[in-house]
Design a protein around this motif. Structure first.
Motif, PDB file in Angstrom:
ATOM      1  N   VAL A 127       0.859  -1.183   0.000  1.00 58.53           N
ATOM      2  CA  VAL A 127       0.000   0.000   0.000  1.00 58.53           C
ATOM      3  C   VAL A 127       0.898   1.237   0.000  1.00 58.53           C
ATOM      4  CG1 VAL A 127      -1.948  -1.103   1.178  1.00 58.53           C
ATOM      5  CG2 VAL A 127      -0.181   0.019   2.517  1.00 58.53           C
ATOM      6  N   PRO A 128       0.433   2.360  -0.564  1.00 61.18           N
ATOM      7  CA  PRO A 128       1.262   3.568  -0.552  1.00 61.18           C
ATOM      8  C   PRO A 128       1.391   4.123   0.862  1.00 61.18           C
ATOM      9  CG  PRO A 128      -0.859   3.991  -1.593  1.00 61.18           C
ATOM     10  CD  PRO A 128      -0.802   2.536  -1.272  1.00 61.18           C
ATOM     11  N   ASN A 129       2.517   4.714   1.157  1.00 65.62           N
ATOM     12  CA  ASN A 129       2.743   5.304   2.475  1.00 65.62           C
ATOM     13  C   ASN A 129       2.174   6.714   2.512  1.00 65.62           C
ATOM     14  OD1 ASN A 129       3.576   5.425   5.103  1.00 65.62           O
ATOM     15  ND2 ASN A 129       5.719   4.987   4.668  1.00 65.62           N
ATOM     16  N   ALA A 130       1.743   7.143   3.661  1.00 66.29           N
ATOM     17  CA  ALA A 130       1.132   8.468   3.823  1.00 66.29           C
ATOM     18  C   ALA A 130       2.065   9.411   4.569  1.00 66.29           C
ATOM     19  CB  ALA A 130      -0.198   8.341   4.546  1.00 66.29           C
ATOM     20  N   LEU A 131       3.360   9.260   4.347  1.00 61.92           N
ATOM     21  CA  LEU A 131       4.298  10.160   5.008  1.00 61.92           C
ATOM     22  C   LEU A 131       4.080  11.580   4.529  1.00 61.92           C
ATOM     23  CD1 LEU A 131       7.583   8.074   4.931  1.00 61.92           C
ATOM     24  CD2 LEU A 131       6.201   8.621   6.905  1.00 61.92           C
ATOM     25  N   PRO A 132       4.198  12.587   5.304  1.00 63.71           N
ATOM     26  CA  PRO A 132       4.649  12.616   6.683  1.00 63.71           C
ATOM     27  C   PRO A 132       3.523  12.466   7.696  1.00 63.71           C
ATOM     28  CG  PRO A 132       4.461  14.846   5.893  1.00 63.71           C
ATOM     29  CD  PRO A 132       4.071  13.932   4.741  1.00 63.71           C
ATOM     30  N   LEU A 133       2.294  12.220   7.238  1.00 62.21           N
ATOM     31  CA  LEU A 133       1.168  12.131   8.166  1.00 62.21           C
ATOM     32  C   LEU A 133       1.187  10.864   9.009  1.00 62.21           C
ATOM     33  CD1 LEU A 133      -1.762  13.470   5.988  1.00 62.21           C
ATOM     34  CD2 LEU A 133      -0.455  14.665   7.735  1.00 62.21           C
ATOM     35  N   ALA A 134       1.463   9.750   8.379  1.00 59.50           N
ATOM     36  CA  ALA A 134       1.418   8.483   9.102  1.00 59.50           C
ATOM     37  C   ALA A 134       2.446   7.533   8.518  1.00 59.50           C
ATOM     38  CB  ALA A 134       0.029   7.878   9.003  1.00 59.50           C
ATOM     39  N   ASP A 135       3.116   6.825   9.377  1.00 56.25           N
ATOM     40  CA  ASP A 135       4.055   5.799   8.938  1.00 56.25           C
ATOM     41  C   ASP A 135       3.564   4.474   9.507  1.00 56.25           C
ATOM     42  OD1 ASP A 135       6.137   4.313   8.005  1.00 56.25           O
ATOM     43  OD2 ASP A 135       7.596   5.064   9.469  1.00 56.25           O
ATOM     44  N   TYR A 136       3.006   3.660   8.658  1.00 53.92           N
ATOM     45  CA  TYR A 136       2.478   2.368   9.082  1.00 53.92           C
ATOM     46  C   TYR A 136       3.262   1.220   8.457  1.00 53.92           C
ATOM     47  CZ  TYR A 136      -0.062   3.930   4.965  1.00 53.92           C
ATOM     48  OH  TYR A 136      -0.386   4.476   3.742  1.00 53.92           O
ATOM     49  N   SER A 137       4.526   1.499   8.089  1.00 54.20           N
ATOM     50  CA  SER A 137       5.353   0.490   7.433  1.00 54.20           C
ATOM     51  C   SER A 137       5.708  -0.666   8.358  1.00 54.20           C
ATOM     52  CB  SER A 137       6.618   1.135   6.871  1.00 54.20           C
ATOM     53  OG  SER A 137       7.345   1.782   7.896  1.00 54.20           O
ATOM     54  N   ASP A 138       5.533  -0.506   9.668  1.00 55.71           N
ATOM     55  CA  ASP A 138       5.784  -1.615  10.597  1.00 55.71           C
ATOM     56  C   ASP A 138       4.684  -2.657  10.549  1.00 55.71           C
ATOM     57  OD1 ASP A 138       8.091  -0.356  11.417  1.00 55.71           O
ATOM     58  OD2 ASP A 138       7.171   0.566  13.182  1.00 55.71           O
ATOM     59  N   TRP A 139       3.496  -2.288  10.072  1.00 56.00           N
ATOM     60  CA  TRP A 139       2.355  -3.191  10.087  1.00 56.00           C
ATOM     61  C   TRP A 139       2.010  -3.779   8.723  1.00 56.00           C
ATOM     62  CZ3 TRP A 139       1.854   1.643  12.632  1.00 56.00           C
ATOM     63  CH2 TRP A 139       1.998   1.558  14.006  1.00 56.00           C
ATOM     64  N   VAL A 140       2.254  -3.037   7.651  1.00 57.18           N
ATOM     65  CA  VAL A 140       1.931  -3.502   6.305  1.00 57.18           C
ATOM     66  C   VAL A 140       3.089  -3.198   5.356  1.00 57.18           C
ATOM     67  CG1 VAL A 140      -0.579  -3.233   6.559  1.00 57.18           C
ATOM     68  CG2 VAL A 140       0.778  -1.338   5.700  1.00 57.18           C
ATOM     69  N   ALA A 141       3.138  -3.923   4.257  1.00 56.36           N
ATOM     70  CA  ALA A 141       4.161  -3.666   3.238  1.00 56.36           C
ATOM     71  C   ALA A 141       3.841  -2.359   2.530  1.00 56.36           C
ATOM     72  CB  ALA A 141       4.205  -4.814   2.252  1.00 56.36           C
ATOM     73  N   VAL A 142       4.840  -1.501   2.441  1.00 54.11           N
ATOM     74  CA  VAL A 142       4.670  -0.184   1.820  1.00 54.11           C
ATOM     75  C   VAL A 142       5.355  -0.189   0.467  1.00 54.11           C
ATOM     76  CG1 VAL A 142       5.231   2.266   2.042  1.00 54.11           C
ATOM     77  CG2 VAL A 142       4.531   0.970   4.044  1.00 54.11           C
ATOM     78  N   CYS A 143       4.661   0.317  -0.546  1.00 48.28           N
ATOM     79  CA  CYS A 143       5.221   0.407  -1.906  1.00 48.28           C
ATOM     80  C   CYS A 143       6.387   1.381  -1.909  1.00 48.28           C
ATOM     81  CB  CYS A 143       4.162   0.888  -2.887  1.00 48.28           C
ATOM     82  SG  CYS A 143       2.729  -0.185  -2.997  1.00 48.28           S
ATOM     83  N   ARG A 144       7.420   1.052  -2.591  1.00 51.89           N
ATOM     84  CA  ARG A 144       8.599   1.928  -2.672  1.00 51.89           C
ATOM     85  C   ARG A 144       8.682   2.571  -4.017  1.00 51.89           C
ATOM     86  NH1 ARG A 144       9.349   2.670   2.319  1.00 51.89           N
ATOM     87  NH2 ARG A 144       9.783   0.854   3.529  1.00 51.89           N
TER      88      ARG A 144
END
Length: 144
Positions: A127-144
């Motif tokens: 899923v796309p990351n919502a930085l700088p609002l939220a970093d949820y990369s510890d819970w789900v795979a984030v698209c790079r």
């Protein structure tokens, strides 16, 4: 003029300029959101930040406006049985108008956003990351 606006506010109606501004902001925000959704669907990430992060800011605010408009439409639908016609009536229009178009497009955009997110998860496993609002990369795979 200010008395008329104050009277409209006391009656729970919005001034015509407020309705026009809400409709214009809703329609413009939907256009930005669709561009962003295309970028997310094709690259796994939103629009580039642009100079000084202005494009990213506009993208983020657009998402908030679209979700807010869709939420207001849903609230109006649940509480009154219709979407946002009470805002259009303040302008003397029958329900529908530009605000109705923004309302309907916002609901469609939220559904399209959910579909893009699900398709991205199914096809790429991220899923796309919502930085700088939220970093949820510890819970789900984030698209790079």
């Amino acid at each position: 003029r200010s008395r008329r606006l104050a009277a409209a506010a006391d009656d729970g109606e919005l001034a015509p300029r407020s309705v026009a501004a809400a409709a214009a902001a809703g329609l413009g925000s939907n256009a930005v959101m669709w561009a962003s959704l295309y970028s997310v669907a094709t690259t796994g990430g939103g629009l580039p930040a642009g100079p000084f992060g202005v494009v990213g800011l506009v993208e983020g605010v657009s998402y908030l406006l679209v979700v807010g408009l869709a939420g207001a439409a849903l609230y109006g639908k649940v509480s009154t049985g219709s979407g946002l016609p009470f805002l259009s009536e303040a302008r003397g229009e029958r329900p529908g108008g530009l605000l109705g178009a923004a309302e309907g497009l916002s609901c469609l955009s939220v559904a399209a956003g959910a579909a893009v997110l699900l398709l991205l998860q199914a096809n790429q496993g991220c899923v796309p990351n919502a930085l700088p609002l939220a970093d949820y990369s510890d819970w789900v795979a984030v698209c790079r």
